[in-house]
Design a protein around this motif. Sequence first.
Motif, PDB file in Angstrom:
ATOM      1  N   LYS A  22      48.262  41.113  46.066  1.00 29.41           N
ATOM      2  CA  LYS A  22      48.706  41.689  44.938  1.00 29.41           C
ATOM      3  C   LYS A  22      48.254  43.192  45.064  1.00 29.41           C
ATOM      4  O   LYS A  22      48.899  44.033  44.566  1.00 29.41           O
ATOM      5  N   ASN A  23      46.767  43.149  45.009  1.00 27.09           N
ATOM      6  CA  ASN A  23      46.419  44.509  44.678  1.00 27.09           C
ATOM      7  C   ASN A  23      46.524  45.507  45.724  1.00 27.09           C
ATOM      8  O   ASN A  23      46.031  46.747  45.860  1.00 27.09           O
ATOM      9  N   ARG A 122      38.282  49.570  29.622  1.00 22.55           N
ATOM     10  CA  ARG A 122      38.927  49.605  31.031  1.00 22.55           C
ATOM     11  C   ARG A 122      39.160  51.198  31.150  1.00 22.55           C
ATOM     12  O   ARG A 122      40.321  51.658  31.229  1.00 22.55           O
ATOM     13  N   ASP A 125      38.226  57.406  33.054  1.00 22.97           N
ATOM     14  CA  ASP A 125      37.845  58.818  33.174  1.00 22.97           C
ATOM     15  C   ASP A 125      37.314  59.146  34.806  1.00 22.97           C
ATOM     16  O   ASP A 125      37.730  60.339  35.112  1.00 22.97           O
ATOM     17  N   GLN A 126      37.215  58.223  35.729  1.00 25.38           N
ATOM     18  CA  GLN A 126      37.088  58.821  37.029  1.00 25.38           C
ATOM     19  C   GLN A 126      38.132  59.306  37.969  1.00 25.38           C
ATOM     20  O   GLN A 126      38.369  59.977  38.740  1.00 25.38           O
ATOM     21  N   SER A 166      35.017  52.793  41.984  1.00 25.52           N
ATOM     22  CA  SER A 166      36.137  52.269  41.427  1.00 25.52           C
ATOM     23  C   SER A 166      37.440  52.009  42.388  1.00 25.52           C
ATOM     24  O   SER A 166      37.785  53.147  43.035  1.00 25.52           O
ATOM     25  N   VAL A 167      38.032  50.823  42.305  1.00 22.57           N
ATOM     26  CA  VAL A 167      38.937  50.653  43.345  1.00 22.57           C
ATOM     27  C   VAL A 167      40.196  51.487  42.674  1.00 22.57           C
ATOM     28  O   VAL A 167      40.972  52.170  43.455  1.00 22.57           O
ATOM     29  N   GLY A 168      40.434  51.438  41.341  1.00 19.15           N
ATOM     30  CA  GLY A 168      41.770  52.167  40.928  1.00 19.15           C
ATOM     31  C   GLY A 168      41.657  53.527  41.234  1.00 19.15           C
ATOM     32  O   GLY A 168      42.652  54.445  41.571  1.00 19.15           O
ATOM     33  N   ASP A 308      36.855  39.064  41.279  1.00 24.57           N
ATOM     34  CA  ASP A 308      38.127  38.525  40.889  1.00 24.57           C
ATOM     35  C   ASP A 308      38.104  37.076  41.445  1.00 24.57           C
ATOM     36  O   ASP A 308      39.135  36.045  41.243  1.00 24.57           O
ATOM     37  N   VAL A 330      30.762  43.700  37.581  1.00 25.18           N
ATOM     38  CA  VAL A 330      31.685  44.820  37.724  1.00 25.18           C
ATOM     39  C   VAL A 330      32.189  45.111  36.063  1.00 25.18           C
ATOM     40  O   VAL A 330      32.259  46.192  35.816  1.00 25.18           O
ATOM     41  N   ARG A 374      42.450  35.493  36.661  1.00 27.50           N
ATOM     42  CA  ARG A 374      41.602  34.689  37.379  1.00 27.50           C
ATOM     43  C   ARG A 374      41.161  33.598  36.510  1.00 27.50           C
ATOM     44  O   ARG A 374      40.770  32.515  37.058  1.00 27.50           O
TER      45      ARG A 374
END
Length: 421
Positions: A22-23, A122, A125-126, A166-168, A308, A330, A374
Amino acid sequence: MERYIINGGNELFGDVEISGMKNAALPILIASILTGEKCIIENLPSISDVRKSLDILKAMGAQVSFRSESCLELDTQNVEGGISPYDLVSKMRGSTYLIGAELARFGKAKVGWPGGCDFGVRPIDQHIKGFEALGAKITVDNENGYIYADAPNGLHGNSIYFDVVSVGATINVMIAAVMAKGKTVIDNAAREPHIVDLANFFNTCGAKITGAGTSVIKIQGVEKLHGCTYTIIPDMIEAGTFMAAVAATGGKINVRGIIPKHMESVSAKLEEMGMRIEEHDDYITIEKVKPLKHIQIKTLPYPGFPTDMHPQLSAALCCAEGTSIVTEGVWENRFRYVEELRKMGADIEVDGVSAKIKGVPNLVGSEVQAVDLRGGAAMIIAGLCAKGQTEITNIMTIERGYDDIVGKFTRLGADIKKAEY
Ligand code: EPU
């Protein structure tokens, strides 16, 4: 209202085929906007977050057609920026990637504030810090819930240091930087396998990205990307969910179509709990050979233990011998599912970001809610090992991220069905 009905107590045996991640799928679908051409995406999971992403892309002008259930033809030639439907965007986190994609292709973006699972605050800012470093001006309209980005002079490569991993933000800034003028260096980048997958997708389209999978990613901007055929990596969290389920129920399964290296932190913890695990080229065999032992887990960015996977492991630990400690490293609040496990007889105390799980002899079937994706998977695992019947409500949240979860568990011998009432 749809719900899952589970009669617990069956051990799991057989083979389960893992779907695409998914991600990784969500950013790759949105990143295809940059090509303005046709992309063929293979191993796409059949989940509602993918369907929502495709609805968003269609509303923006993309042509979408399926060659098979998991193979998609996506043409983004006629996509327009600034028109993504607010009601869809605001239901999922992956929609933030539209900011990077619209900025890269059109030099400006207008995107609704993204939704997703509720783990407390959530922030983005990054992401914003990264876009600004590339030369964009960002305005957040809190009243109407929109984010605007504008780069009238184009995006220009720069050095960006993220204050948090950060993944996003890593994904979004990669997307924005791929066609920026000059070189971008992202330092303190996330190292998740889906970051590498996105970089591989972009490089297949003609991008020049190196270092993905390490904490320093270098991107030499290119003028144009072209369409490509790309296969999404398997979902390590889906794989881990089935592994945790066998730990809870007992039995022996082969988790197929995966990259065992991605599973290392999860496999290590399951082995510590007493599970027998054998790694093969593209599958893992996992077997319960003795009662589960208590363990300590702390979630961290990759290659640490994934956040997750913590609710699913917590569900398995409810009946382990002794007291386990699960610490969330996290998200500030990812323990909303604990209240639901308590309804099934679990003995769990939450103190800040840690949960103390005292093993009980068994869980008892009950009516519970999937509080998030999850957390919902954790309820399925708890239901599969509990005595009696469990009913899980709010299952749309599970189907956001799990492809045919009822069918896959049923084929392993579980008594689980979807009912409507
Ligand atoms: N953070 C900031 N500022 C930012 C961005 C993040 O402070 O600008 C903080 C967050 O508050 C959090 C930490 O950084 O404490 C990590 O957040 P991250 O940005 O890595 O998370 P995300 O990109 O919003 C993705 C997954 C989540 C997964 C996390 C962590 C998607 C669509 N979502 O979220 O997946 O938990 O990475 O691995 O990729 C799930 O699949 O169930 C799920 C929630």
